[in-house]
Design a protein around this motif. Structure first.
Motif, PDB file in Angstrom:
ATOM      1  N   ALA A  59       0.834  -1.200   0.000  1.00 28.42           N
ATOM      2  CA  ALA A  59       0.000   0.000   0.000  1.00 28.42           C
ATOM      3  C   ALA A  59       0.869   1.251   0.000  1.00 28.42           C
ATOM      4  N   LEU A  60       0.361   2.282  -0.655  1.00 28.69           N
ATOM      5  CA  LEU A  60       1.038   3.576  -0.697  1.00 28.69           C
ATOM      6  C   LEU A  60      -0.004   4.675  -0.560  1.00 28.69           C
ATOM      7  N   VAL A  61       0.277   5.664   0.295  1.00 25.05           N
ATOM      8  CA  VAL A  61      -0.581   6.825   0.479  1.00 25.05           C
ATOM      9  C   VAL A  61       0.259   8.069   0.250  1.00 25.05           C
ATOM     10  N   VAL A  62      -0.141   8.905  -0.716  1.00 20.72           N
ATOM     11  CA  VAL A  62       0.591  10.124  -1.047  1.00 20.72           C
ATOM     12  C   VAL A  62      -0.375  11.302  -0.993  1.00 20.72           C
ATOM     13  N   LYS A  63       0.038  12.385  -0.343  1.00 16.82           N
ATOM     14  CA  LYS A  63      -0.785  13.593  -0.262  1.00 16.82           C
ATOM     15  C   LYS A  63       0.046  14.798  -0.639  1.00 16.82           C
ATOM     16  N   GLU A  64      -0.391  15.519  -1.674  1.00 11.42           N
ATOM     17  CA  GLU A  64       0.303  16.715  -2.158  1.00 11.42           C
ATOM     18  C   GLU A  64       1.790  16.440  -2.392  1.00 11.42           C
ATOM     19  N   GLY A  65       2.060  15.255  -2.958  1.00 14.94           N
ATOM     20  CA  GLY A  65       3.427  14.884  -3.289  1.00 14.94           C
ATOM     21  C   GLY A  65       4.233  14.299  -2.154  1.00 14.94           C
ATOM     22  N   GLU A  66       3.676  14.270  -0.951  1.00 19.64           N
ATOM     23  CA  GLU A  66       4.394  13.728   0.215  1.00 19.64           C
ATOM     24  C   GLU A  66       3.879  12.327   0.537  1.00 19.64           C
ATOM     25  N   VAL A  67       4.816  11.383   0.703  1.00 20.18           N
ATOM     26  CA  VAL A  67       4.442  10.014   1.052  1.00 20.18           C
ATOM     27  C   VAL A  67       4.063   9.961   2.529  1.00 20.18           C
ATOM     28  N   LEU A  68       2.798   9.659   2.792  1.00 18.29           N
ATOM     29  CA  LEU A  68       2.329   9.529   4.172  1.00 18.29           C
ATOM     30  C   LEU A  68       2.528   8.122   4.710  1.00 18.29           C
ATOM     31  N   GLN A 276       0.870  11.098 -10.784  1.00 21.79           N
ATOM     32  CA  GLN A 276       1.493  12.423 -10.711  1.00 21.79           C
ATOM     33  C   GLN A 276       1.665  13.007 -12.110  1.00 21.79           C
ATOM     34  N   ALA A 277       2.151  12.179 -13.045  1.00 25.09           N
ATOM     35  CA  ALA A 277       2.375  12.641 -14.416  1.00 25.09           C
ATOM     36  C   ALA A 277       1.061  12.884 -15.140  1.00 25.09           C
ATOM     37  N   PHE A 278       0.107  11.983 -14.948  1.00 25.57           N
ATOM     38  CA  PHE A 278      -1.188  12.089 -15.619  1.00 25.57           C
ATOM     39  C   PHE A 278      -1.901  13.373 -15.214  1.00 25.57           C
ATOM     40  N   TRP A 279      -2.019  13.604 -13.903  1.00 20.67           N
ATOM     41  CA  TRP A 279      -2.732  14.782 -13.417  1.00 20.67           C
ATOM     42  C   TRP A 279      -1.892  16.050 -13.512  1.00 20.67           C
ATOM     43  N   GLY A 280      -0.610  15.890 -13.757  1.00 28.77           N
ATOM     44  CA  GLY A 280       0.256  17.057 -13.927  1.00 28.77           C
ATOM     45  C   GLY A 280       0.414  17.491 -15.369  1.00 28.77           C
ATOM     46  N   GLU A 339      -9.233  17.140  -5.534  1.00 32.18           N
ATOM     47  CA  GLU A 339      -9.242  18.351  -4.720  1.00 32.18           C
ATOM     48  C   GLU A 339      -8.242  18.281  -3.573  1.00 32.18           C
ATOM     49  N   ARG A 340      -7.968  17.094  -3.089  1.00 32.02           N
ATOM     50  CA  ARG A 340      -7.034  16.910  -1.968  1.00 32.02           C
ATOM     51  C   ARG A 340      -5.632  16.527  -2.432  1.00 32.02           C
ATOM     52  N   GLU A 341      -5.502  16.165  -3.718  1.00 32.49           N
ATOM     53  CA  GLU A 341      -4.249  15.646  -4.259  1.00 32.49           C
ATOM     54  C   GLU A 341      -3.761  14.457  -3.431  1.00 32.49           C
ATOM     55  N   ILE A 342      -4.702  13.544  -3.191  1.00 33.87           N
ATOM     56  CA  ILE A 342      -4.393  12.319  -2.438  1.00 33.87           C
ATOM     57  C   ILE A 342      -4.455  11.136  -3.394  1.00 33.87           C
ATOM     58  N   PHE A 343      -3.386  10.350  -3.400  1.00 38.20           N
ATOM     59  CA  PHE A 343      -3.333   9.126  -4.195  1.00 38.20           C
ATOM     60  C   PHE A 343      -3.130   7.948  -3.253  1.00 38.20           C
ATOM     61  N   VAL A 344      -3.881   6.867  -3.492  1.00 39.95           N
ATOM     62  CA  VAL A 344      -3.745   5.643  -2.703  1.00 39.95           C
ATOM     63  C   VAL A 344      -3.781   4.453  -3.652  1.00 39.95           C
ATOM     64  N   ALA A 345      -2.881   3.513  -3.471  1.00 43.00           N
ATOM     65  CA  ALA A 345      -2.896   2.260  -4.220  1.00 43.00           C
ATOM     66  C   ALA A 345      -2.736   1.099  -3.258  1.00 43.00           C
ATOM     67  N   VAL A 346      -3.519   0.052  -3.471  1.00 42.83           N
ATOM     68  CA  VAL A 346      -3.399  -1.193  -2.699  1.00 42.83           C
ATOM     69  C   VAL A 346      -3.370  -2.335  -3.708  1.00 42.83           C
ATOM     70  N   LEU A 347      -2.284  -3.095  -3.704  1.00 40.20           N
ATOM     71  CA  LEU A 347      -2.108  -4.220  -4.622  1.00 40.20           C
ATOM     72  C   LEU A 347      -2.015  -5.498  -3.801  1.00 40.20           C
ATOM     73  N   LEU A 364      -7.802   4.043   3.822  1.00 44.05           N
ATOM     74  CA  LEU A 364      -6.521   4.747   3.884  1.00 44.05           C
ATOM     75  C   LEU A 364      -6.673   6.190   3.412  1.00 44.05           C
ATOM     76  N   ALA A 365      -7.431   6.389   2.328  1.00 47.38           N
ATOM     77  CA  ALA A 365      -7.638   7.737   1.805  1.00 47.38           C
ATOM     78  C   ALA A 365      -8.427   8.589   2.789  1.00 47.38           C
ATOM     79  N   ALA A 366      -9.443   8.015   3.412  1.00 44.00           N
ATOM     80  CA  ALA A 366     -10.229   8.766   4.395  1.00 44.00           C
ATOM     81  C   ALA A 366      -9.361   9.207   5.562  1.00 44.00           C
ATOM     82  N   LEU A 367      -8.417   8.358   5.950  1.00 43.41           N
ATOM     83  CA  LEU A 367      -7.494   8.714   7.028  1.00 43.41           C
ATOM     84  C   LEU A 367      -6.607   9.879   6.595  1.00 43.41           C
ATOM     85  N   ALA A 368      -6.139   9.837   5.343  1.00 47.09           N
ATOM     86  CA  ALA A 368      -5.312  10.930   4.825  1.00 47.09           C
ATOM     87  C   ALA A 368      -6.112  12.223   4.703  1.00 47.09           C
ATOM     88  N   MET A 369      -7.410  12.123   4.478  1.00 48.44           N
ATOM     89  CA  MET A 369      -8.288  13.295   4.400  1.00 48.44           C
ATOM     90  C   MET A 369      -8.600  13.879   5.768  1.00 48.44           C
TER      91      MET A 369
END
Length: 574
Positions: A59-68, A276-280, A339-347, A364-369
């Motif tokens: 799992a990975l949680v990223v918010k505004e470019g920062e890995v949480l 990041q690249a897609f939305w950027g 709107e929050r620039e939060i990305f989460v992936a679970v594989l 995980l995303a709700a926690l980051a929010m």
């Protein structure tokens, strides 16, 4: 391609694979509890969802470019005793579709095609049965092209092991009658995305694999992303079926068969780089990004929540762009909150896990929010109060949800779907185990229950379902606890007992326990079958039936599973 490992599951989520069959028969487990203490909270969610000694997830949680949070739980290889690491490579299943959508838009921006072009411009020999099918129809699943993964028996046959060219794969489904006229309805179609891959190849002059590698993976530095095949892939994890005490290697399939609908592999880190690249705006213009990630409408104006390889929804009241995936041995989910620039992936390499990656990623995303889902603890409710809720609640003209009480427990069942137990956690409020979904009941001034408010998958907006006392609405429920049970000699169950192959590596076992006939799917819990006649049996946990096919000696030689208009024959294997 994707197989839902629970035999009788009914699911609306987009996945790559065979028609999802009957409900998860395992007993409910407690709902996940949240913990908002930074990394500990994220890790706790993963720990509660996956066992340390079984297949698990990264799992990975990223918010505004920062890995949480970046972590893993469980095993990458059970036989070698290798633990999962966040850098491990997983099959993505239908997350592949967003890359296919991007490939089409890259070609569109190159001036090589338009999404409004008819597909016969690029695939002149494809039979459209007198209709005009556009590239966009394929992208948003409104083409009417039947999904080849739903062809009866195809996914259970040895055909899925064969390496096929794109042309040979298209030949698997090109002569099947269309489901509907283009634009008239929405139906998830893996065939549509195979055709999109064929269009990418026809326009670019390259294989789909090479195009994605050269135009997406290499420019973005996605070094751990691949089109699946026979090549060696460093840090690739094993995929598994089954559950604790009965884990097995997932059945083999040639990765030429999922093609542009589900053949890619990646890591949580590479997927974060991709988003990041897609939305950027690094991959395509922001106008094209917006086109890929918005809702579309049918010919009659009705909107649906699907763009070009992305689903569109909401999480805790905010816009969410996401997609899940499933393929033999793997289950995945990735989401983006713009709107929050939060990305989460679970594989995950544990597709039979009671808590799926979609639920884990949302938590995980709700926690980051900083809007975590509340922990839900079961409370006691007396039997008289439970009876207040019994009835039928109207979802739409042809859909209802029935509420029943049995043995002091309360259940809900949508017509054509599974029967789920729900658990009270507050006055008139109930949650589903291993799910973000919950419901509450409204009462009138006199205290009578009048309405069910359903909150699916953690959505903030309720689905309002008024109560109906119409007996015809109740009759729409094809299965349920009140269905008449026939009188059948239990001795017959000895003749029906055996294992029946739904598809390779996945069996449905029938066995006699006392005077009862019990069914149990590979890696799942058990459920009783009730006789409607000597050779016909139904489940109370789901709207499904099983027909016994006896052989010359009187013993069952096969069974036929009936659900949702499907008939699936399973031969006896032992």
């Amino acid at each position: 391609m994707l197989r839902d490992s629970s035999v009788f599951r009914s699911s609306s989520r987009p996945v790559l694979g065979t028609v999802a069959l009957v409900a998860a028969l395992c007993a409910p487990t407690p709902a996940l509890a949240e913990n908002s203490d930074g990394d500990a909270g994220y890790a706790a969610l993963l720990d509660q969802a996956y066992a340390a000694d079984g297949p698990g997830a990264t799992a990975l949680v990223v918010k505004e470019g920062e890995v949480l949070y970046r972590g893993a739980r469980g095993m990458a290889d059970l036989e070698m005793g290798v633990e999962l690491d966040p850098g491990h490579v997983f099959r993505l299943g239908s997350i592949t579709k967003q890359f296919t959508g991007a490939a089409i838009m890259i070609l569109a921006e190159d001036g090589e095609l338009s999404v409004d072009d008819p597909i016969t411009k690029f695939l002149p020999d494809y039979p459209t049965h007198g209709h005009t099918i556009t590239v966009e129809h394929l992208l948003v699943h409104t083409s009417g092209v039947a999904s080849y993964t739903g062809i009866p028996g195809y996914m259970a046959s040895g055909k899925i092991r064969r390496d096929l060219s794109t042309e040979e794969l298209v030949d698997v489904f090109d002569d099947i009658e269309m489901d509907f006229a283009p634009g008239d309805a929405w139906n998830y179609s893996n065939s549509g995305y195979v055709l999109l891959g064929a269009i990418v190849e026809a326009v670019s002059g390259e294989s789909y694999a090479d195009f994605v590698q050269k135009r997406i993976f290499e420019p973005l530095g996605m070094k751990d992303s691949h089109y699946g095949g026979h090549q060696l892939i460093p840090r690739r994890v094993e995929g598994y079926d089954g559950g604790p005490g009965d884990y097995r290697n997932a059945p083999y399939l040639s990765m030429t068969q999922p093609h542009a609908a589900g053949s890619l592999l990646s890591t949580v880190d590479d997927l974060a780089r991709w988003q990041q690249a897609f939305w950027g705006g690094e991959v395509m213009s922001m106008e094209s990004v917006a086109r890929m990630t918005k809702r579309y409408a049918l010919n009659d104006g009705e909107e649906f929540d699907y763009g070009y390889g992305y689903q569109v929804g909401d999480l805790r009241g905010e816009r969410m762009v996401h997609h899940g995936g499933g393929i033999f041995g793997f289950s995945t989910h990735a989401l983006w909150l713009p709107e929050r620039e939060i990305f989460v992936a679970v594989l995950s390499n544990s597709p039979g896990n009671p808590t799926g990656p979609g639920d884990v990623s949302r938590r995980l995303a709700a926690l980051a929010m900083e809007k975590p889902f509340p922990g839900q603890s079961k409370i006691e409710v007396d039997a008289e109060t439970l009876r207040d809720y019994v009835g039928v609640y109207v979802i739409s003209d042809d859909q209802v949800r029935a509420v029943s009480v049995e043995g002091g427990r309360i259940f809900t069942q949508r017509n054509g779907g599974e029967r789920f137990e729900v658990f009270p956690f507050a006055k008139d409020r109930f949650f589903y185990a291993n799910s973000l979904s919950y419901l509450e009941f409204e009462r009138d001034a006199g205290g009578a229950v009048t309405t069910m408010l359903m909150y699916p998958n953690g959505q903030s907006e309720a689905q309002t379902c008024p109560r109906s006392d119409d007996p015809e609405a109740a009759a729409n429920m094809a299965a349920g606890p009140d269905r008449e049970v026939a009188s059948v000699s239990p001795e017959l169950y000895d003749l029906w007992a055996g294992s029946y192959q739904i598809q390779p590596g996945f069996l449905l076992e029938l066995r006699r326990e006392g005077d009862s006939l019990i069914s149990q799917a590979t890696g799942q819990g058990s459920a009783e079958l009730f006789p409607a006649s000597i050779h016909r049996y139904f489940l109370k946990v789901v709207d499904a039936e099983i027909e016994i096919i006896p052989g010359a000696d009187g013993r069952a030689e096969a069974i036929v599973l009936y659900q949702g208009g499907q008939e699936i024959r399973a031969e006896r294997v032992e």
